[in-house]
Design a protein around this motif. Structure first.
Motif, PDB file in Angstrom:
ATOM      1  N   LEU A 191       0.130   5.491 -56.016  1.00 16.69           N
ATOM      2  CA  LEU A 191       0.307   4.113 -56.487  1.00 16.69           C
ATOM      3  C   LEU A 191       1.780   3.708 -56.541  1.00 16.69           C
ATOM      4  O   LEU A 191       2.210   2.955 -57.415  1.00 16.69           O
ATOM      5  CB  LEU A 191      -0.383   3.914 -57.843  1.00 16.69           C
ATOM      6  CG  LEU A 191      -1.872   4.292 -57.862  1.00 16.69           C
ATOM      7  CD1 LEU A 191      -2.487   4.006 -59.226  1.00 16.69           C
ATOM      8  CD2 LEU A 191      -2.644   3.578 -56.761  1.00 16.69           C
ATOM      9  N   ARG A 192       2.522   4.205 -55.550  1.00 17.24           N
ATOM     10  CA  ARG A 192       3.925   3.828 -55.348  1.00 17.24           C
ATOM     11  C   ARG A 192       4.180   3.769 -53.845  1.00 17.24           C
ATOM     12  O   ARG A 192       3.734   4.649 -53.102  1.00 17.24           O
ATOM     13  CB  ARG A 192       4.884   4.843 -55.980  1.00 17.24           C
ATOM     14  CG  ARG A 192       4.749   4.975 -57.483  1.00 17.24           C
ATOM     15  CD  ARG A 192       5.677   6.043 -58.051  1.00 17.24           C
ATOM     16  NE  ARG A 192       5.438   6.227 -59.470  1.00 17.24           N
ATOM     17  CZ  ARG A 192       6.007   5.517 -60.440  1.00 17.24           C
ATOM     18  NH1 ARG A 192       6.900   4.588 -60.123  1.00 17.24           N
ATOM     19  NH2 ARG A 192       5.724   5.734 -61.707  1.00 17.24           N
ATOM     20  N   GLY A 193       4.897   2.738 -53.408  1.00 19.70           N
ATOM     21  CA  GLY A 193       5.192   2.647 -51.986  1.00 19.70           C
ATOM     22  C   GLY A 193       6.173   1.538 -51.676  1.00 19.70           C
ATOM     23  O   GLY A 193       6.464   0.687 -52.524  1.00 19.70           O
ATOM     24  N   VAL A 194       6.687   1.565 -50.468  1.00 24.38           N
ATOM     25  CA  VAL A 194       7.645   0.570 -49.980  1.00 24.38           C
ATOM     26  C   VAL A 194       7.120  -0.015 -48.679  1.00 24.38           C
ATOM     27  O   VAL A 194       6.606   0.710 -47.822  1.00 24.38           O
ATOM     28  CB  VAL A 194       9.035   1.200 -49.738  1.00 24.38           C
ATOM     29  CG1 VAL A 194       9.973   0.199 -49.058  1.00 24.38           C
ATOM     30  CG2 VAL A 194       9.644   1.689 -51.044  1.00 24.38           C
ATOM     31  N   GLN A 195       7.251  -1.329 -48.538  1.00 23.56           N
ATOM     32  CA  GLN A 195       6.903  -2.006 -47.289  1.00 23.56           C
ATOM     33  C   GLN A 195       7.993  -3.013 -46.927  1.00 23.56           C
ATOM     34  O   GLN A 195       8.680  -3.559 -47.798  1.00 23.56           O
ATOM     35  CB  GLN A 195       5.563  -2.724 -47.416  1.00 23.56           C
ATOM     36  CG  GLN A 195       4.357  -1.793 -47.308  1.00 23.56           C
ATOM     37  CD  GLN A 195       4.108  -1.343 -45.881  1.00 23.56           C
ATOM     38  OE1 GLN A 195       3.443  -2.006 -45.096  1.00 23.56           O
ATOM     39  NE2 GLN A 195       4.656  -0.184 -45.532  1.00 23.56           N
ATOM     40  N   GLU A 196       8.119  -3.272 -45.616  1.00 26.79           N
ATOM     41  CA  GLU A 196       9.116  -4.208 -45.097  1.00 26.79           C
ATOM     42  C   GLU A 196       8.438  -5.502 -44.674  1.00 26.79           C
ATOM     43  O   GLU A 196       7.385  -5.482 -44.031  1.00 26.79           O
ATOM     44  CB  GLU A 196       9.836  -3.580 -43.906  1.00 26.79           C
ATOM     45  CG  GLU A 196      10.937  -4.445 -43.317  1.00 26.79           C
ATOM     46  CD  GLU A 196      11.615  -3.767 -42.135  1.00 26.79           C
ATOM     47  OE1 GLU A 196      12.782  -4.092 -41.853  1.00 26.79           O
ATOM     48  OE2 GLU A 196      10.975  -2.908 -41.490  1.00 26.79           O
ATOM     49  N   ALA A 197       9.037  -6.636 -45.030  1.00 23.37           N
ATOM     50  CA  ALA A 197       8.477  -7.936 -44.675  1.00 23.37           C
ATOM     51  C   ALA A 197       8.616  -8.197 -43.175  1.00 23.37           C
ATOM     52  O   ALA A 197       9.648  -7.888 -42.569  1.00 23.37           O
ATOM     53  CB  ALA A 197       9.175  -9.040 -45.458  1.00 23.37           C
ATOM     54  N   ASP A 198       7.572  -8.781 -42.582  1.00 22.84           N
ATOM     55  CA  ASP A 198       7.617  -9.113 -41.161  1.00 22.84           C
ATOM     56  C   ASP A 198       8.343 -10.437 -40.949  1.00 22.84           C
ATOM     57  O   ASP A 198       8.964 -10.979 -41.872  1.00 22.84           O
ATOM     58  CB  ASP A 198       6.205  -9.138 -40.570  1.00 22.84           C
ATOM     59  CG  ASP A 198       5.308 -10.216 -41.178  1.00 22.84           C
ATOM     60  OD1 ASP A 198       5.824 -11.159 -41.824  1.00 22.84           O
ATOM     61  OD2 ASP A 198       4.080 -10.122 -41.001  1.00 22.84           O
ATOM     62  N   SER A 199       8.267 -10.980 -39.748  1.00 22.26           N
ATOM     63  CA  SER A 199       9.006 -12.202 -39.420  1.00 22.26           C
ATOM     64  C   SER A 199       8.552 -13.405 -40.239  1.00 22.26           C
ATOM     65  O   SER A 199       9.278 -14.389 -40.368  1.00 22.26           O
ATOM     66  CB  SER A 199       8.867 -12.516 -37.930  1.00 22.26           C
ATOM     67  OG  SER A 199       7.505 -12.713 -37.582  1.00 22.26           O
ATOM     68  N   ALA A 200       7.344 -13.333 -40.805  1.00 19.48           N
ATOM     69  CA  ALA A 200       6.826 -14.418 -41.645  1.00 19.48           C
ATOM     70  C   ALA A 200       7.055 -14.145 -43.127  1.00 19.48           C
ATOM     71  O   ALA A 200       6.603 -14.913 -43.976  1.00 19.48           O
ATOM     72  CB  ALA A 200       5.340 -14.623 -41.378  1.00 19.48           C
ATOM     73  N   GLY A 201       7.733 -13.042 -43.435  1.00 15.12           N
ATOM     74  CA  GLY A 201       7.991 -12.681 -44.827  1.00 15.12           C
ATOM     75  C   GLY A 201       6.832 -11.970 -45.493  1.00 15.12           C
ATOM     76  O   GLY A 201       6.847 -11.752 -46.705  1.00 15.12           O
TER      77      GLY A 201
END
Length: 264
Positions: free
Chosen positions: A151-161
């Motif tokens: 229940l922990r993680g990191v994600q990167e926003a795409d071109s649409a945020g």
């Protein structure tokens, strides 16, 4: 993308939330701030800076406490620098951990917008997100879970945020309304080195959905805890939650989706 710490006084004033303005300036100051944020200009050191674009975006998401279990190195363990933290499905621990969180499925969808660029999608921004499990416990901290990091993680926003996490519906533990913590960083590289963050905040879950979920197997203690508080009395959300209350759709069988637009 202009760094969050270097956008100037005009940006700061134009994007302050109403409750921040009340705290910092008081009622009289808020009147001046409102005038500035409705198409007016602010003179700083002889230069006139237009604040209309930022003002039309709406309020930035409020800054909130990370709580005692952030896992970002500010209070004990730092999961952000570990290989495996960048992942969309956060239900299972990675590395030496082995447990998988149980509970009603929840997909968390965030859209990150940059108010310094007229609310354009903040492509490349990164979000570190974490929350408690079905028993109200936090990985890395709670007894028996110090070796787990689910229940922990990191994600990167795409071109649409846009970015998303696959998780489970968190419990309601004593003294708090059901919520999800997250931090926004200007880039994935900054997040995975636990560097400078743009903001730390929390997402709130709607009452009726919580009541429905907590009527299912495994959430017995959440029924009692939810009845003892409310959004308007919660220590974090009682001063306003318009920018933090997620739109939730779905059902207990197929799972839910919680969506929130995050202006930073």
């Amino acid at each position: 993308m202009t760094p969050i710490h270097d956008r100037g006084l005009a940006f700061d004033l134009a994007t302050l939330t109403r409750r921040r303005a009340l705290t910092l300036l008081g009622g009289a100051g808020l009147a001046s701030l409102t005038a500035c944020g409705t198409g007016g200009t602010l003179s700083t050191t002889g230069n006139t800076t237009t604040t209309t674009a930022a003002a039309e975006c709406g309020d930035v998401v409020p800054e909130e406490t990370a709580g005692p279990y952030p896992g970002d190195g500010s209070n004990g363990p730092n999961v952000l620098t570990r290989s495996g933290i960048v992942r969309g499905d956060i239900r299972t621990s990675f590395g030496t951990g082995s447990r998988t969180a149980e509970g009603v499925p929840l997909r968390i969808e965030l859209t990150v917008l940059d108010t310094g660029s007229g609310c354009a999608p903040y492509a490349g921004a990164a979000v570190y997100l974490w929350h408690c499990d079905i028993d109200g416990r936090y990985s890395l901290y709670s007894d028996g879970l110090t070796g787990e990091n689910y229940l922990r993680g990191v994600q990167e926003a795409d071109s649409a945020g846009n970015l998303a996490f696959t998780s489970i519906f968190p419990a309601a533990y004593s003294g708090r309304w059901p919520h999800v913590h997250f931090e926004v960083y200007p880039s994935l590289a900054e997040a995975t080195r636990a560097g400078t963050k743009i903001t730390t905040t929390q997402l709130a879950l709607p009452e009726q959905v919580c009541r429905t979920v907590y009527g299912t197997t495994g959430y017995v203690q959440s029924v009692r805890n939810l009845a003892q508080t409310s959004l308007d009395r919660d220590m974090v959300f009682r001063d306003g939650h318009d920018e933090q209350l997620a739109d939730v759709t779905g059902d207990v069988t197929s799972g839910y989706t919680a969506a929130l637009t995050v202006r930073v």
